[in-house]
Design a protein around this motif. Structure first.
Motif, short mmCIF file in Angstrom:
data_model
loop_
_atom_site.label_atom_id
_atom_site.label_comp_id
_atom_site.label_asym_id
_atom_site.label_seq_id
_atom_site.Cartn_x
_atom_site.Cartn_y
_atom_site.Cartn_z
N LEU A 236 0.85 -1.18 0.00
CA LEU A 236 0.00 0.00 0.00
C LEU A 236 0.89 1.24 0.00
N GLN A 237 0.35 2.35 -0.47
CA GLN A 237 1.09 3.62 -0.38
C GLN A 237 0.65 4.27 0.92
N ALA A 238 1.39 3.99 1.98
CA ALA A 238 0.90 4.36 3.31
C ALA A 238 1.74 5.46 3.96
N VAL A 239 1.07 6.37 4.63
CA VAL A 239 1.73 7.34 5.51
C VAL A 239 0.93 7.39 6.81
N THR A 240 1.57 7.94 7.84
CA THR A 240 0.90 8.10 9.12
C THR A 240 0.50 9.57 9.28
#
Ligand SMILES: [Zn+2]
Length: 372
Positions: A333-337
């Motif tokens: 996934l293209q994930a950020v927090t």
């Protein structure tokens, strides 16, 4: 254009959530609450079959609110909390929510769940055009990211995912978190009577101490850290210790620095053992991989622009901690927090400002509406 959220409903949801006990492994009650709330808000909700792997009393909750068009954007939070997190009694004082007793508040990560539920309710009520909203609520995040690790995310590859789980302020986008490894070194020496014939013994404790002394620990550079977490060994004061076990961890935003740090720790251990007659067995474990996105990455830009649109000082940050974002990144996934504004997490002083809870909710609503 900005869409109004229902602040009172949002606060009520958050207060409900923190009063449902959900220590890691026992998230079933909170999952049931979320399932009810999300289903009522028009989502299709599933509980995955990860419980057999994680040992939790429920699987991860995976939900979807159908949208217009083919686009889909994910939002994620974790359902479990750390200890002491049972019987939480929240109080609201001057716009800040705290726990009244000797417990954490559980803002980590109920604040993320409350914001996601309110966003979905608003999207459903507003009848505005929006992408499909995917929701991933994990179990066991605080237990080595167990739930996210056990989640089958093969169908979500390449999709954007915003993980609401950071102490940063709303508007701050966490674009990087370190690779994390741990080790367990078992030193084996030779027992002997400490008073009668110490020269016949080989002290595993002394050798472990020499190894630790030769290690660089603490902050090694801006993005790399190392720590000895536990040490145990020996049997009695009058026996030269024949066993000593040392455990530790190291992290870096850069995989190469992680590997160099592991190699340096290994050298310190092997050098300390060499020629002593002792032996050592080291077990290494890569706990989770890191991630680091460029500020120009479309997902980062989407979050920053949405933050600016609602008047927040948008900026990027990196963290030294791991979260489900690490796992989701590994799974494609293209994930950020996203910063949530939660404060003092994992401690009795944990708190959450109502204003930050509202701002976070507005932010993810804006991200959802802007995603095209
Ligand atoms: Zn968390």
């Amino acid at each position: 254009m900005s869409v109004a959220i229902d602040s009172q409903r949002l606060l009520a949801t958050f207060l409900d959530l923190v009063q449902i006990d959900s220590p890691s492994g026992h998230e079933a009650a909170v999952a049931a609450y979320c399932r009810g709330a999300l289903t009522a808000a028009g989502c299709v909700v599933e509980i995955d079959d990860s419980a057999a792997i994680t040992g939790s009393d429920t699987g991860n909750l995976i939900a979807e609110l159908g949208g217009d068009g083919a686009e889909k954007v994910f939002f994620s939070a974790h359902m479990d909390t750390v200890s002491p997190g049972e019987g939480i009694k929240p109080v609201v004082e001057q716009g800040v929510i705290r726990a009244s007793g000797d417990t954490i508040l559980g803002a980590d990560d109920k604040v993320g769940i409350a914001a996601i539920i309110e966003m979905v309710r608003v999207l459903q009520e507003s009848q505005l055009s929006h992408p499909t909203i995917g929701i991933l609520l994990s179990v066991g995040e605080e237990k080595n990211l167990l739930g996210a690790n056990a989640m089958d995310a093969s169908g979500f590859c390449g999709q954007p995912c915003f993980v609401l789980d950071s102490e940063n302020q709303p508007g701050e986008v966490v674009v990087g978190a370190p690779f994390h490894s741990s080790f367990k070194a078992t030193f084996t020496g030779k027992a002997a009577h400490a008073g009668v014939c110490p020269e016949k013994g080989v002290s595993a404790i002394a050798i472990a101490a020499a190894a630790i002394s030769a290690m660089q620990l603490g902050r090694l550079d801006e993005v790399t850290t190392a720590n000895i977490g536990t040490i145990s060994g020996g049997s009695a004061d009058n026996v030269v210790a024949d066993s000593c076990i040392v455990t530790g961890e190291f992290r870096s935003l850069h995989e190469q620095r992680l590997n160099e740090t592991g190699a340096a720790i290994s050298t310190a251990i092997q050098t300390a053992v060499a020629g002593t007659g002792a032996s050592v067995d080291v077990v290494w474990e890569e706990s989770y991989p890191g991630f680091l996105l460029d500020e120009g990455h479309p997902i980062v830009q989407l979050a920053l622009k949405a933050a600016k649109r609602i008047g927040l000082p948008a900026q990027v940050a990196v963290t030294g901690g791991g979260s489900d974002t690490n796992v989701f990144s590994k799974k494609g996934l293209q994930a950020v927090t996203l910063g949530t504004g939660m404060k003092g997490i994992h401690g009795l002083g944990e708190s959450m400002a109502i204003a930050d809870l509202e701002t976070l909710t507005r932010l993810i609503l804006q991200i959802a509406l802007d995603y095209r």
